[in-house]
Design a protein around this motif. Structure first.
Motif, PDB file in Angstrom:
ATOM      1  N   CYS A 138       0.827  -1.206   0.000  1.00 22.95           N
ATOM      2  CA  CYS A 138       0.000   0.000   0.000  1.00 22.95           C
ATOM      3  C   CYS A 138       0.863   1.258   0.000  1.00 22.95           C
ATOM      4  O   CYS A 138       1.981   1.262   0.532  1.00 22.95           O
ATOM      5  N   TYR A 139       0.310   2.332  -0.551  1.00 19.15           N
ATOM      6  CA  TYR A 139       0.955   3.648  -0.533  1.00 19.15           C
ATOM      7  C   TYR A 139       1.319   4.037   0.899  1.00 19.15           C
ATOM      8  O   TYR A 139       0.473   4.033   1.798  1.00 19.15           O
ATOM      9  N   LEU A 140       2.584   4.381   1.096  1.00 17.44           N
ATOM     10  CA  LEU A 140       3.113   4.617   2.442  1.00 17.44           C
ATOM     11  C   LEU A 140       2.383   5.721   3.200  1.00 17.44           C
ATOM     12  O   LEU A 140       2.056   5.566   4.385  1.00 17.44           O
ATOM     13  N   ALA A 141       2.164   6.857   2.536  1.00 19.48           N
ATOM     14  CA  ALA A 141       1.580   7.991   3.255  1.00 19.48           C
ATOM     15  C   ALA A 141       0.126   7.750   3.629  1.00 19.48           C
ATOM     16  O   ALA A 141      -0.390   8.382   4.557  1.00 19.48           O
ATOM     17  N   ALA A 142      -0.552   6.839   2.926  1.00 16.48           N
ATOM     18  CA  ALA A 142      -1.896   6.455   3.351  1.00 16.48           C
ATOM     19  C   ALA A 142      -1.829   5.669   4.659  1.00 16.48           C
ATOM     20  O   ALA A 142      -2.642   5.876   5.568  1.00 16.48           O
ATOM     21  N   LEU A 143      -0.855   4.770   4.765  1.00 13.76           N
ATOM     22  CA  LEU A 143      -0.678   4.036   6.012  1.00 13.76           C
ATOM     23  C   LEU A 143      -0.403   5.003   7.167  1.00 13.76           C
ATOM     24  O   LEU A 143      -0.911   4.815   8.278  1.00 13.76           O
ATOM     25  N   GLN A 144       0.379   6.053   6.900  1.00 11.91           N
ATOM     26  CA  GLN A 144       0.641   7.060   7.935  1.00 11.91           C
ATOM     27  C   GLN A 144      -0.639   7.781   8.336  1.00 11.91           C
ATOM     28  O   GLN A 144      -0.924   7.966   9.523  1.00 11.91           O
ATOM     29  N   ALA A 145      -1.413   8.232   7.349  1.00  8.97           N
ATOM     30  CA  ALA A 145      -2.631   8.996   7.647  1.00  8.97           C
ATOM     31  C   ALA A 145      -3.615   8.176   8.466  1.00  8.97           C
ATOM     32  O   ALA A 145      -4.197   8.663   9.445  1.00  8.97           O
ATOM     33  N   PHE A 146      -3.813   6.924   8.089  1.00 12.87           N
ATOM     34  CA  PHE A 146      -4.754   6.088   8.824  1.00 12.87           C
ATOM     35  C   PHE A 146      -4.193   5.726  10.203  1.00 12.87           C
ATOM     36  O   PHE A 146      -4.934   5.639  11.185  1.00 12.87           O
ATOM     37  N   PRO A 189       2.904   1.152  -4.492  1.00  9.44           N
ATOM     38  CA  PRO A 189       4.216   1.061  -5.120  1.00  9.44           C
ATOM     39  C   PRO A 189       4.352   0.110  -6.308  1.00  9.44           C
ATOM     40  O   PRO A 189       5.418   0.058  -6.909  1.00  9.44           O
ATOM     41  N   THR A 190       3.328  -0.650  -6.659  1.00  6.21           N
ATOM     42  CA  THR A 190       3.562  -1.775  -7.564  1.00  6.21           C
ATOM     43  C   THR A 190       3.470  -1.421  -9.044  1.00  6.21           C
ATOM     44  O   THR A 190       4.009  -2.135  -9.880  1.00  6.21           O
ATOM     45  N   GLY A 191       2.758  -0.355  -9.388  1.00  5.75           N
ATOM     46  CA  GLY A 191       2.529  -0.026 -10.788  1.00  5.75           C
ATOM     47  C   GLY A 191       1.413  -0.818 -11.435  1.00  5.75           C
ATOM     48  O   GLY A 191       1.059  -0.577 -12.591  1.00  5.75           O
ATOM     49  N   ARG A 192       0.794  -1.757 -10.711  1.00  7.66           N
ATOM     50  CA  ARG A 192      -0.229  -2.603 -11.312  1.00  7.66           C
ATOM     51  C   ARG A 192      -1.564  -1.854 -11.416  1.00  7.66           C
ATOM     52  O   ARG A 192      -1.792  -0.851 -10.740  1.00  7.66           O
TER      53      ARG A 192
END
Length: 408
Positions: A138-146, A189-192
């Motif tokens: 998962c996107y890192l800054a989303a993990l931070q926000a949550f 991060p995956t580009g998928r």
């Protein structure tokens, strides 16, 4: 006569109250930490998520600022409404409608980058202890926000195509989450990219089980091959429960700090109140300049030029990965965006290997911090857009040399 003065020692200062528990428990961004360590100009840095600065339309953006400040300086430098400058909201609504999701200006809230939109949603939706589902990785800054909001973050299992709908439905039924967060197109991060059938399934699950979808789309316009995939928000059953996030950071310039969210009325109003408490409104002059740019310039043509360059850079990275990475490695082949994701053989730990690799003047982001649950320590993220094809080739040569040396 001698006078003796009784001077007592000063009392020790009392200890200050501690930081909030959320501030003590949530760490900083590993990407930001790596960028600080690798700021030397000789380092070829695949770690950052930075768009290529030489491709910014600096002349067009500067002209928009000059025109706005010349024609309406008092307005441009004044406070504005929390929801956003009407001209910009109208332009954003028109762009969203053209791309397949009928949208009016009043359905949008302009934010200071789409990162702020995530923070506002966390404030408006999440109580401490609530469950949030995220894709894995998962996107890192989303993990931070949550995390700052006190959420319990649970990763949804998936595969090379993204979220597994069956696993998602099982988790929604069992965990009763407040929301699902996803970057379904050219994921960070995956580009998928999540396929059409899975997007429809995610929409059905959200409608049937009662969960918010936060669909983050900062990269979707940066497509260099394949057909555009509709937003999840456009599918039946998702319209009244999907928040769509957008940004100019990757298609115009990140320094503008301009993003937006499209959300149902009650949630949008709650986010506007949260924004009033955070920064009152996004800078007026930036909003007016962006609106002027959209009126005077062809952003779509600019994005097409950028995407063509990024596609060539992706190809350069794909061409060199087999020689750079150890035998048995695998990687994604994104159709757009800025990132690809690689997995080295099981016994590699990309976090432990990074310091040795950096000594070869090249850097990547280890994959472990992108995982909400048990990390896959053999993974890494590579950004392919910031360097030229020749620089990418040299960076991959250094990466291969570094990996071989640190594994001896």
């Amino acid at each position: 006569m001698t006078v003796t003065e009784n001077v007592s020692a000063p009392a020790p200062a009392a200890a200050l109250p501690p930081l909030a528990a959320r501030a003590r428990s949530i760490g900083g961004s590993p990407v930001r930490d790596i960028l600080a360590v690798t700021a030397r100009p000789e380092v070829i840095n695949f770690a950052g998520g930075l768009p290529a600065p030489e491709l910014f339309d600096a002349e067009g953006i500067a002209a928009a600022y000059r025109d706005v400040l010349a024609e309406a300086p008092a307005r441009a430098l004044q406070y504005s409404t929390t929801e956003g400058v009407p001209a910009l909201r109208a332009a954003l609504a028109a762009r969203t409608t053209v791309r397949g999701l009928d949208t009016g200006p009043d359905e949008l809230l302009v934010t200071t980058g789409s990162q702020q939109a995530l923070s506002l949603l966390a404030t408006a939706l999440i109580e401490p202890g609530d469950t949030v589902l995220v894709e894995n990785p998962c996107y890192l800054a989303a993990l931070q926000a949550f995390g700052f909001a006190g959420a319990r973050v649970v990763a949804v299992p998936g595969d090379e195509d993204g979220i597994d709908p069956a696993a998602l439905e099982e988790l929604v039924v069992r965990e009763r989450p407040k929301l699902l967060y996803t970057v379904p197109t050219f994921s960070n991060p995956t580009g998928r990219t999540l396929p059409v059938d899975r997007r429809a399934a995610v929409a059905r699950i959200a409608g049937r089980c009662g969960v918010w979808i936060v669909e983050d789309d900062p990269y979707g316009e940066l497509r260099f091959e394949g057909e555009r995939v509709p937003w999840i928000a456009s599918y039946d059953g998702a319209g009244d429960r999907t928040v769509l996030l957008g940004s100019f950071s990757k298609v115009m310039a990140p320094g503008l700090r301009l993003g937006w969210l499209r959300a149902p009325a009650a949630l949008r109003r709650a986010c506007a109140v949260a924004k009033q408490a955070a920064d009152l409104h996004t800078p007026t002059v930036n909003q007016l300049a962006a609106a002027r740019y959209l009126a005077d310039r062809d952003l779509d043509a600019h994005v097409a030029r950028v995407a063509a360059v990024y596609g060539a850079r992706r190809d350069a990275m794909l061409a060199g990965l087999a020689d750079a990475l150890p035998a048995g490695s695998a990687w994604t082949r994104p159709e757009g965006g800025m990132f690809l994701w690689a997995r080295l053989p099981e016994h590699y730990d990309t976090t432990a290997l990074l310091p040795g690799v950096v000594r070869h003047d090249v850097a990547y982001v280890p994959g472990a911090p992108f995982h909400a649950g048990e990390p896959d320590r053999a993974t890494l993220r590579l950004c392919f857009v910031t360097q030229t094809p020749d620089e990418i080739a040299e960076g991959l040569r250094r990466l291969g040399e570094g990996l071989r040396e640190v594994r001896r």
